[in-house]
Scaffold this active site. Structure first.
Site, PDB file in Angstrom:
ATOM      1  CD  GLU A 276       2.053   2.439 -24.638  1.00  0.00           C
ATOM      2  OE1 GLU A 276       1.411   2.414 -23.575  1.00  0.00           O
ATOM      3  OE2 GLU A 276       2.975   1.637 -24.892  1.00  0.00           O
ATOM      4  NE  ARG A 280       0.970   3.790 -20.962  1.00  0.00           N
ATOM      5  CZ  ARG A 280       2.205   3.731 -20.508  1.00  0.00           C
ATOM      6  NH1 ARG A 280       2.588   4.516 -19.541  1.00  0.00           N
ATOM      7  NH2 ARG A 280       3.085   2.902 -21.027  1.00  0.00           N
ATOM      8  CD  GLU A 544       4.465  -6.203 -17.265  1.00  0.00           C
ATOM      9  OE1 GLU A 544       5.461  -5.972 -16.537  1.00  0.00           O
ATOM     10  OE2 GLU A 544       3.979  -5.347 -18.030  1.00  0.00           O
ATOM     11  CB  THR A 633      -3.078  -4.656 -21.296  1.00  0.00           C
ATOM     12  OG1 THR A 633      -1.783  -5.239 -21.127  1.00  0.00           O
ATOM     13  CG2 THR A 633      -2.980  -3.376 -22.120  1.00  0.00           C
TER      14      THR A 633
END
Ligand code: DMJ
Length: 643
Positions: A276, A280, A544, A633
């Site tokens: 994460e 991020r 998504e 992502t």
């Protein structure tokens, strides 16, 4: 004659029979129980008390067994995943995180990103739910707005940023010789259209809440007008930097940059999740460096990269899930020595880019090692990977469950994107991707009844389950990206079918917002294609579907995809927008009269969802051209290497 006792008794009894309210009903139940207790003999009471104590002792003693049993369960991308199919409803919830030093609020993590043994999470989830605020209709905390916000359009800032084209960043040059950022003519759109302006307005509304109630903290809790911490690294702020840049929010960007410069403390004694933090924060910093050329962001990225490196110090070189960035120590979760497959295979774009920019080989070497290892590893099914890998042995664990959802999803995404990032030279990555897509087609694709929607299910110990996470909706976009970069044309056909399905996951739901998980109907006698289990009805403002809509529109120019995205934005505005600033995840997408706000604005709403919507609505196909850039992502932007 007046008798207080008699009068009390009559009053309580009648009150309960006629028009009992919630409160006096509770009183009535309490009194009734108390009367029954008093009627028991002393022996009976002692027996009950003994049984109660005995059960508590057994519960405590069973703790290690439970934790063993649940080893097959862990969390990725916010979802509870279990090796066995029937996940218990409501388990995927909140859990505590070791508090960073001197944080004013007890840190918590939503079901999005999971810590600690699942049964502990279940307990906490109940508590959290109990605490969760509900929509107060009178105060109208969740704002319902009209579709068009004409009156606010004049306030939109129309500043456009500068950016560096990938080829303009020459990593071979020392920093002092690097070119200054140049204005990219292609980014200067003649003007923003109304839908893009609506995205900017949504961003400003979200930012207003974050700035007022959560500035410098990880996430906004817009209903309770406070914040939550996960790592204590200003997650939302860093995640949103490149979105601000692309949306032209100059003032906000400058303020946020100042915070990164002066307040982002990467040396704090805190355990962070490697994946994460990489996607991020490291991703966010590298992306904004690539867009602005501002050295301060690369310096921060490089510091963070160094602090994350201890994660790779394992017997197998498969990284641990958690790193203490202050102490330089890393470890697996408390209850297992496994890592999640998607987590260890979805940090590569970022570490590879960090190596390219800093000329320090070690980052790329560490993540390439992971990919090489997994490329050779047995235990796959037609290119599909299990969800866990052991950091000691380097072997997959809990074999037999295959999904494109949580804990495996971005493995597939990053195979393709690494291949593209590296200039389409690394053939192992391509081979693994192509084999996996064939594996998806062979094992996981089915059509629902009665509308024949193509969907991606899951395989658990040779049993097919028609369950599809919203997370899987990254797949149409990824398939389309591969087809655009020269892969099989039938990938594009599958992408179109899956895109329609992901849209239907919104359109067929009362609020027009998708639940976290759906189950597709395979029975020709049933009338509904999509079923939603009670525990899966939440929506976390995830990106998504709009991400895939963006890719589909770029590659097909079919405006239907823009229209679908527009509907989704309007429904976010209708059901998740909080009047005083910010947007909130909701508990129940099926309840349009009260979708039950969860009081959390995830950082990816600004980092991804709004960014993809803005790009989807743009008709300038050079605005972050997909021939020059790839998105990580978390929707952060990296150049495709040209040398
Ligand atoms: C994000 O953090 C990333 O997109 C990740 O790959 C999946 N989960 C969230 C968004 O849903």
């Amino acid at each position: 004659m007046y008798s207080p006792q008699r009068r009390d008794f009559i009053s309580v009894t009648l009150g309960n029979q006629a028009g009992r309210t919630y409160d006096n009903s509770k009183t009535w139940r309490r009194q009734s129980c108390w009367r029954k207790w008093k009627q028991l003999s002393r022996l009976q009471r002692s027996l009950i008390a003994f049984l109660f104590v005995f059960m508590v002792v057994c519960g405590v003693a069973a703790y290690p067994n439970l934790s063993e049993r649940w080893q097959v369960v862990s969390y990725h991308n916010g979802e509870l995943k279990q090796a066995e199919p029937a996940a218990e409803p409501g388990v995927a919830k909140l859990l505590p995180k070791a508090p960073p030093v001197s944080q004013p609020q007890k840190p918590r993590r939503s079901n999005l990103n999971k810590r600690g043994p699942p049964f502990l999470q279940k307990r906490l989830s109940k508590k959290e739910n109990a605490d969760e605020p509900k929509i107060n209709k009178e105060e109208n905390e969740v704002e319902v707005i009209p579709n068009e916000k004409e009156e606010e359009k004049d306030n939109v800032i129309s500043w456009r940023g500068m950016k560096i084209e990938p080829e303009q960043v020459n990593p071979a040059l020392p920093d002092t010789q690097k070119k200054e950022p140049v204005t990219n003519e292609a980014v200067k759109e003649p003007g923003l259209n109304e839908r893009q302006m609506a995205v900017i307005e949504a961003f400003q509304h979200a930012w207003k809440g974050y700035k007022q109630y959560a500035w410098g903290h990880d996430e906004l809790k817009p209903i309770s007008k406070t914040y939550s911490e996960w790592f204590g690294l200003g997650l939302t702020l860093v995640d949103a930097l490149d979105t601000m840049w692309i949306l032209g929010q100059q003032e906000e960007f400058e303020e946020a940059k100042k915070w990164v410069l002066t307040d982002l403390n990467l040396g704090k004694n805190v355990d962070v999740n490697l994946f994460e933090t990489t996607i991020r924060i490291l991703g966010g910093l590298l992306s904004i460096y690539n867009l602005t050329g501002d050295q301060v962001f690369l310096d921060k990225a490089s510091e963070l990269g160094n602090r994350l490196m201890p994660a790779f110090d394992t017997p197998s070189k498969i990284p641990y899930s958690d790193v203490n960035i202050g102490r330089g120590t890393a470890h697996p979760p408390r209850w297992t020595s496994d890592s999640t497959v998607a987590e260890v295979t979805s940090i590569q774009l970022e570490f590879r880019e960090l190596s390219r920019l800093t000329k320090e080989e070690k980052y790329q070497a560490a993540v390439n090692e992971v990919m090489k290892h997994i490329h050779k590893l047995g235990g796959k099914m037609d290119g599909l990977v299990p969800m866990f890998i052991n950091t000691n042995s380097g072997q997959f664990s809990h074999l037999g469950v295959y999904t494109l959802g949580a804990r495996a999803d971005s493995y597939y995404e990053y195979l393709l994107k690494q291949w593209i990032q590296g200039g389409k030279k690394e053939s192992d990555l391509l081979d693994d991707y192509l084999q996996a897509i064939e594996g998806v087609k062979k094992n996981l694709i089915r059509k629902s009844e009665p509308k024949k929607l193509t969907f991606v299910g899951e395989m658990s110990h040779n049993q097919f389950s028609p369950k599809m996470d919203h997370l899987v909706c990254f797949l149409p976009g990824t398939l389309a990206l591969g087809a655009h970069h020269g892969l099989n044309a039938d990938h594009m056909e599958l992408a179109k079918e899956l895109m329609e399905t992901c849209y239907q996951m919104y359109a067929q739901i009362e609020t027009g917002l998708s639940p976290e998980i759906v189950h597709f109907n395979l029975n020709p006698h049933n009338t509904k294609d999509i079923e939603v289990k009670p525990a899966d009805r939440h929506n976390l403002l995830r990106p998504e579907t709009v991400e895939s809509l963006f890719y589909m529109y770029r590659f097909t120019r079919d405006k239907t995809y823009q229209d679908w995205g527009w509907q989704i934005l309007q429904n976010f505005n209708k059901y998740t927008r909080v009047k005083t600033g910010g947007y909130t995840s909701i508990n129940n997408v099926r309840k349009s009269e009260n979708p039950e706000p969860r009081d959390k604005m995830e950082s990816f709403f600004l980092g991804e969802t709004l960014k993809y919507l803005f790009l989807l609505f743009s008709d300038d196909f050079n605005l972050i051209s997909l021939d020059k850039y790839i998105f990580n992502t978390e929707a952060h932007i990296f150049p495709i290497w040209t040398t």
